[in-house]
Design an enzyme around this catalytic site. Structure first.
Site, PDB file in Angstrom:
ATOM      1  N   SER A 108      40.048  42.093  30.794  1.00  0.00           N
ATOM      2  CA  SER A 108      39.150  41.523  29.788  1.00  0.00           C
ATOM      3  C   SER A 108      39.794  40.350  29.052  1.00  0.00           C
ATOM      4  O   SER A 108      39.096  39.399  28.682  1.00  0.00           O
ATOM      5  CB  SER A 108      38.699  42.595  28.798  1.00  0.00           C
ATOM      6  N   SER A 109      41.101  40.379  28.860  1.00  0.00           N
ATOM      7  CA  SER A 109      41.766  39.262  28.169  1.00  0.00           C
ATOM      8  C   SER A 109      41.609  37.962  28.947  1.00  0.00           C
ATOM      9  O   SER A 109      41.438  36.893  28.360  1.00  0.00           O
ATOM     10  CB  SER A 109      43.256  39.572  27.973  1.00  0.00           C
ATOM     11  N   GLU A 135      39.610  36.111  44.080  1.00  0.00           N
ATOM     12  CA  GLU A 135      38.706  34.958  44.063  1.00  0.00           C
ATOM     13  C   GLU A 135      38.509  34.566  42.608  1.00  0.00           C
ATOM     14  O   GLU A 135      37.676  35.125  41.910  1.00  0.00           O
ATOM     15  CB  GLU A 135      37.371  35.330  44.707  1.00  0.00           C
ATOM     16  N   GLN A 154      43.090  44.750  37.150  1.00  0.00           N
ATOM     17  CA  GLN A 154      43.488  46.153  37.126  1.00  0.00           C
ATOM     18  C   GLN A 154      42.809  46.832  38.301  1.00  0.00           C
ATOM     19  O   GLN A 154      41.687  46.479  38.667  1.00  0.00           O
ATOM     20  CB  GLN A 154      43.121  46.814  35.805  1.00  0.00           C
ATOM     21  N   TYR A 168      40.642  51.715  56.860  1.00  0.00           N
ATOM     22  CA  TYR A 168      40.476  50.271  57.021  1.00  0.00           C
ATOM     23  C   TYR A 168      41.279  49.762  58.216  1.00  0.00           C
ATOM     24  O   TYR A 168      40.808  48.937  58.989  1.00  0.00           O
ATOM     25  CB  TYR A 168      40.910  49.551  55.740  1.00  0.00           C
TER      26      TYR A 168
END
EC number: 3.5.4.30
Length: 193
Positions: A108-109, A135, A154, A168
Site C-alpha cells: 500500500s505504501s 508489471e 507482498q 506449474y
C-alpha cells in the site's frame, strides 16, 4: 483455500515447502507480516521501446519490442507517468508443496505513490520456481524513483483444499525457472496445435 499465517509461513519455510532466497533472518523479521511476506525489488528491468508500429501483436515474440536494463544495487530506476515496466523480485521463490499457492499484492505504501506493482501476473502456482516478474505501472502524474532492495510486493500464501494433480512445472510452465523479468510469451500459445 485458507491463508497461511506468519506461523504457518515460518513452518513452511523451515520444512522446505516454500523456499525464499536470499532470506536473511533479520530481513525475515522485518518482512514477515501476520499473513504475508514482503518481497524486494531486483535490479533488472525491461522497458518497452517506442516503435513505429501500429500496435503490439500478441502472436509475435514481445521481446523484440523491449529493452533490458540492469542497474547497480545503489542506483535508482525512474518510472515515468503512464509507463509500464517489467521488473523482477530480488528473491528466488519456490513453492514445493503441491497444496500451497501464492498471490502477489502491491504494498500500500507504494500504491499511495501511484505505483501499481502488478497488472495481472499475481498468481503463483504450486511447483513454481524462479524470480517473479512484476508489471509496474506509474499512475502518478510525476516520475517515481525505485531502488533495488526496496520492498515492493507482498506474497500471501494459501493452502489448497487438496494437492494439485499437476504443478506449474508439470504443466505449461512458460515462465518456470525465470531469473530475469520476462516479456510476454503469449506468442507460444499460438504455436501449440
Amino acid at each position: 483455500m485458507t491463508v497461511l499465517s506468519d506461523r504457518d509461513i515460518k513452518r513452511a519455510l523451515e520444512e522446505g515447502d516454500i523456499v525464499v532466497k536470499p532470506l536473511e533472518e533479520e530481513y525475515l523479521e522485518e518482512a514477515l507480516g501476520p499473513a504475508s511476506l514482503d518481497l524486494r525489488l531486483g535490479n533488472e528491468f525491461v522497458v518497452f521501446k517506442t516503435l513505429h508500429k501500429p500496435c503490439i501483436d500478441p502472436t509475435v515474440d514481445a521481446g523484440e519490442n523491449t529493452e533490458r536494463i540492469v542497474i547497480d544495487e545503489d542506483e535508482e530506476f525512474v518510472i515515468n507517468p503512464g509507463e509500464l515496466v517489467l521488473a523482477v523480485t530480488h528473491e528466488w521463490i519456490e513453492i514445493n508443496a503441491p497444496d500451497i499457492t501464492g498471490v502477489l499484492h502491491g504494498r500500500s505504501s507504494l500504491g499511495r505513490l501511484g505505483i501499481q506493482a502488478h497488472v495481472e501476473a499475481g498468481y503463483v502456482d504450486p511447483g513454481w520456481r524462479g524470480r517473479l516478474t512484476l508489471e509496474l505501472v506509474n499512475f502518478n502524474p510525476m516520475p517515481v524513483k525505485l531502488r533495488p532492495g526496496m520492498r515492493v510486493v507482498q506474497i500471501v500464501f494459501h493452502r489448497l483444499s487438496s494437492p494439485a494433480e499437476r504443478t506449474y512445472a508439470e504443466s505449461s510452465g512458460k515462465y518456470h525457472g525465470d531469473e530475469r523479468p520476462s516479456p510476454s510469451k503469449m506468442h507460444l500459445d499460438f504455436c501449440r496445435g
